[in-house]
Motif scaffolding. Structure first.
Motif, PDB file in Angstrom:
ATOM      1  N   VAL A 137      -1.027  -9.492  -4.904  1.00  0.00           N
ATOM      2  CA  VAL A 137      -0.059 -10.335  -5.602  1.00  0.00           C
ATOM      3  C   VAL A 137      -0.136 -11.731  -4.986  1.00  0.00           C
TER       4      VAL A 137
ATOM      5  N   HIS B 157       9.455  -2.906   0.897  1.00  0.00           N
ATOM      6  CA  HIS B 157       9.018  -1.529   1.123  1.00  0.00           C
ATOM      7  C   HIS B 157       9.893  -0.576   0.320  1.00  0.00           C
TER       8      HIS B 157
ATOM      9  N   ALA C 178       3.937  -4.692   8.020  1.00  0.00           N
ATOM     10  CA  ALA C 178       4.312  -5.351   6.760  1.00  0.00           C
ATOM     11  C   ALA C 178       3.082  -6.134   6.312  1.00  0.00           C
TER      12      ALA C 178
ATOM     13  N   GLU D  13       0.815  -1.218   0.000  1.00  0.00           N
ATOM     14  CA  GLU D  13       0.000   0.000   0.000  1.00  0.00           C
ATOM     15  C   GLU D  13       0.847   1.267   0.000  1.00  0.00           C
TER      16      GLU D  13
ATOM     17  N   LEU E 108      -0.657 -21.308  -3.218  1.00  0.00           N
ATOM     18  CA  LEU E 108      -1.078 -20.045  -2.600  1.00  0.00           C
ATOM     19  C   LEU E 108      -0.416 -18.848  -3.272  1.00  0.00           C
ATOM     20  N   GLY E 109       0.669 -19.119  -4.000  1.00  0.00           N
ATOM     21  CA  GLY E 109       1.424 -18.004  -4.586  1.00  0.00           C
ATOM     22  C   GLY E 109       2.247 -17.299  -3.526  1.00  0.00           C
ATOM     23  N   THR E 110       2.882 -18.057  -2.634  1.00  0.00           N
ATOM     24  CA  THR E 110       3.714 -17.425  -1.599  1.00  0.00           C
ATOM     25  C   THR E 110       4.957 -16.803  -2.249  1.00  0.00           C
TER      26      THR E 110
ATOM     27  N   ALA F  62       8.161  -9.047   2.705  1.00  0.00           N
ATOM     28  CA  ALA F  62       7.828  -7.631   2.565  1.00  0.00           C
ATOM     29  C   ALA F  62       8.815  -6.964   1.613  1.00  0.00           C
TER      30      ALA F  62
HETATM   31  P1  IMO Z   1       4.495  -5.724   1.892  1.00  0.00           P
HETATM   32  O1  IMO Z   1       5.045  -5.548   3.286  1.00  0.00           O
HETATM   33  C1  IMO Z   1       1.963  -7.984  -0.858  1.00  0.00           C
HETATM   34  C2  IMO Z   1       1.537 -12.289  -0.115  1.00  0.00           C
HETATM   35  C3  IMO Z   1       2.180 -13.236  -1.107  1.00  0.00           C
HETATM   36  C4  IMO Z   1       1.189 -14.394  -1.059  1.00  0.00           C
HETATM   37  C5  IMO Z   1       0.803 -14.431   0.410  1.00  0.00           C
HETATM   38  C6  IMO Z   1       1.565 -15.473   1.225  1.00  0.00           C
HETATM   39  O2  IMO Z   1       5.427  -5.355   0.803  1.00  0.00           O
HETATM   40  O3  IMO Z   1       3.147  -5.101   1.798  1.00  0.00           O
HETATM   41  P2  IMO Z   1       4.086 -15.505   2.091  1.00  0.00           P
HETATM   42  O4  IMO Z   1       5.377 -15.471   1.346  1.00  0.00           O
HETATM   43  O5  IMO Z   1       3.896 -14.389   3.058  1.00  0.00           O
HETATM   44  O6  IMO Z   1       3.838 -16.846   2.717  1.00  0.00           O
HETATM   45  O7  IMO Z   1       2.954 -15.354   0.935  1.00  0.00           O
HETATM   46  O8  IMO Z   1       1.088 -13.138   0.929  1.00  0.00           O
HETATM   47  N1  IMO Z   1       2.454 -11.285   0.483  1.00  0.00           N
HETATM   48  C7  IMO Z   1       2.458  -9.991   0.153  1.00  0.00           C
HETATM   49  N2  IMO Z   1       1.739  -9.312  -0.774  1.00  0.00           N
HETATM   50  N3  IMO Z   1       2.831  -7.323  -0.062  1.00  0.00           N
HETATM   51  C8  IMO Z   1       3.543  -7.978   0.895  1.00  0.00           C
HETATM   52  O9  IMO Z   1       4.322  -7.342   1.757  1.00  0.00           O
HETATM   53  C9  IMO Z   1       3.400  -9.383   1.003  1.00  0.00           C
HETATM   54  N4  IMO Z   1       3.954 -10.318   1.793  1.00  0.00           N
HETATM   55  C10 IMO Z   1       3.348 -11.475   1.465  1.00  0.00           C
HETATM   56  O10 IMO Z   1       2.253 -12.662  -2.385  1.00  0.00           O
HETATM   57  O11 IMO Z   1       0.033 -14.068  -1.791  1.00  0.00           O
END
Ligand code: IMO
Ligand code: MG
Length: 427
Positions: free
Chosen positions: A272, A41, A222, A14, A125-127, A39
């Motif tokens: 995403v 940033h 985050a 965001e 899940l697209g992690t 994350a």
């Molecule tokens: P910031 O801090 C956007 C999303 C991943 C996936 C889901 C699970 O930049 O806002 P994970 O690797 O956490 O197990 O993935 O969470 N995701 C984010 N999407 N901004 C992020 O961080 C994210 N951190 C994880 O894309 O859908």
């Protein structure tokens, strides 16, 4: 003001980094409290352009204590690389501290994140594949390794040896993957421990001391609220809590000390990875937003799914976080659009839902109900005073405030610090 939390209000990305970098000027400490290097940033300031994954976005202010809190999972190689990169750009990192209680991402966490995603196949899940799910699972399963463990090599060796025995059994027997070498991981992580030792502290006490002087502490969120394991679009969520309440548990600050909670919303929505996103635009408008805003993941480079502002999810986010203020980012991305939509409700089988559904199967079937507002079709990039915003932009913001029952106190109209409209001072 004592503690101010800056929280992702949607699905992440965001613009929390920009807001924290800006507000840090008036703070004494900035704390990351959740997530890990999933994350990304982005901060653009006089030092250059940075994509911070672990280091708090307050690092560019030399007088600001920056803390990676107990709630963050640390990949030591990523953190050390980030510190090096900051130093190369002339940024002082001597005011950075790491909690002695933070969990460490180990090689098997990253391997298992990938293997689990592969095994899910079409249901992936697209992690970010950074080991986030596995490291937080180990934290709760009491199998974790923490920063303080790296400081006692003998104890670390025996802990690692028992945990690795367990992990190797999973790698070899479940996934038919080769086992990992205890010796190699031990040596590598002892080395990381030595490099990180000067930063490791009881950061909770540092914060208590700062708060006792009534100085401002910023909690840097985050991820985003809709990725919360409890309240997000489960199972399409992350594995630690990005909520304001998570800011207390992940930093060692009592929730009673959080005086102000800022929800950071983009003026539209992105997501995403997998999972439902009711307002996603799979058309040329979605494409236009993605290209204008360069909506590609700062961590994985994946294109972000783009869509209209979702006020149903927004209201839910406000409710569970208790936001006092909204920081509305990337308003300028909407500058060229002739008209702009806001999702004000979800329709399911002809009925309007009044609550955000808990079940993703239901959310997948929801149809957004839109309200259409006129666009302003003029650049807002150089506006510093809200009075100068075009009337259609005022109308759009006022409608969001009304739908969300929360004031928009900060508006961002570009990536640079100065491209910000402070409607009301929040810190
Ligand atoms: P910031 O801090 C956007 C999303 C991943 C996936 C889901 C699970 O930049 O806002 P994970 O690797 O956490 O197990 O993935 O969470 N995701 C984010 N999407 N901004 C992020 O961080 C994210 N951190 C994880 O894309 O859908
Ligand atoms: Mg990001």
């Amino acid at each position: 003001m004592s503690v101010v939390a800056v929280i992702g209000a949607q699905w992440g990305d965001e613009g929390k980094g920009k807001i924290v970098d800006l507000l840090a000027e008036r703070a004494k400490a900035v704390v990351r409290f959740s997530g890990g290097d999933n994350a990304g940033h982005t901060v653009i300031n006089p030092y250059g352009e940075f994509r911070l994954h672990l280091v708090p976005s307050g690092i560019f202010h030399p007088g600001v204590v920056c803390i990676i809190g107990n709630g963050v999972a640390i990949n030591p190689a990523v953190l050390l690389g980030e510190i090096d990169d900051l130093k190369k750009h002339g940024v002082d990192t001597s005011h950075l501290f790491i909690s002695d209680r933070a969990h460490i991402i180990m090689p098997y966490h990253i391997l298992l994140d990938g293997l689990e995603e592969e095994r899910r196949g079409r249901g992936a899940l697209g992690t970010t594949r950074k080991g986030i799910g596995p490291v937080f699972a180990d934290k709760i399963a009491r199998l974790g390794i923490r920063t303080c463990d790296l400081l006692d090599k003998e104890a670390f060796q025996s802990r690692l040896s028992s945990v690795l025995e367990f992990k190797n059994a999973i790698l070899t027997k479940v996934y038919d993957a080769p086992p990992l070498s205890l010796k190699e991981i031990y040596q590598q992580y002892c080395h990381y421990g030595e490099s990180l030792a000067p930063f490791i502290r009881d950061t909770g006490s540092i914060l208590q001391e700062i708060m006792s002087r009534r100085e401002t502490v910023l909690l840097e969120g985050a991820q985003g609220t809709m990725l919360d394991p409890d309240f997000g679009t489960y199972p399409y969520v992350t594995s630690s809590s990005p909520l304001a309440a998570g800011g207390s548990i992940g930093s060692g600050v009592s929730f009673r000390q959080i005086a102000h909670i800022i929800g950071v919303f983009k003026a539209y929505t992105t997501r995403v990875g997998g999972g439902p996103m009711p307002t996603e635009l799979k058309d040329e408008i979605g494409e236009l937003i993605r290209e204008r805003a360069h909506e590609y993941g700062a961590t994985t480079g994946r294109p972000r799914r783009c869509g209209w502002f979702d006020a149903v999810a927004g209201r839910f986010s406000i409710q569970i976080n208790g936001f006092n203020s909204i920081a509305l980012t990337r308003l300028d991305i909407l500058d060229t659009l002739p008209s702009i939509k806001i999702c004000t409700g979800y329709k399911l089988d002809g009925e309007t839902l009044d609550q955000f559904p808990s079940n993703v199967a239901i959310l997948h079937r929801c149809q957004p109900v839109y309200e259409e507002l006129p666009g302003w079709q003029t650049s807002t990039n150089n506006i510093h005073d809200s009075k100068q915003l075009p009337s259609q932009a005022h109308q759009y913001i006022a409608r969001l405030e009304e739908l969300l029952s929360c004031p928009v106190n900060i508006i961002s109209v570009g990536a640079k610090r100065e491209q910000t409209i402070m409607v009301r001072q929040v810190v």
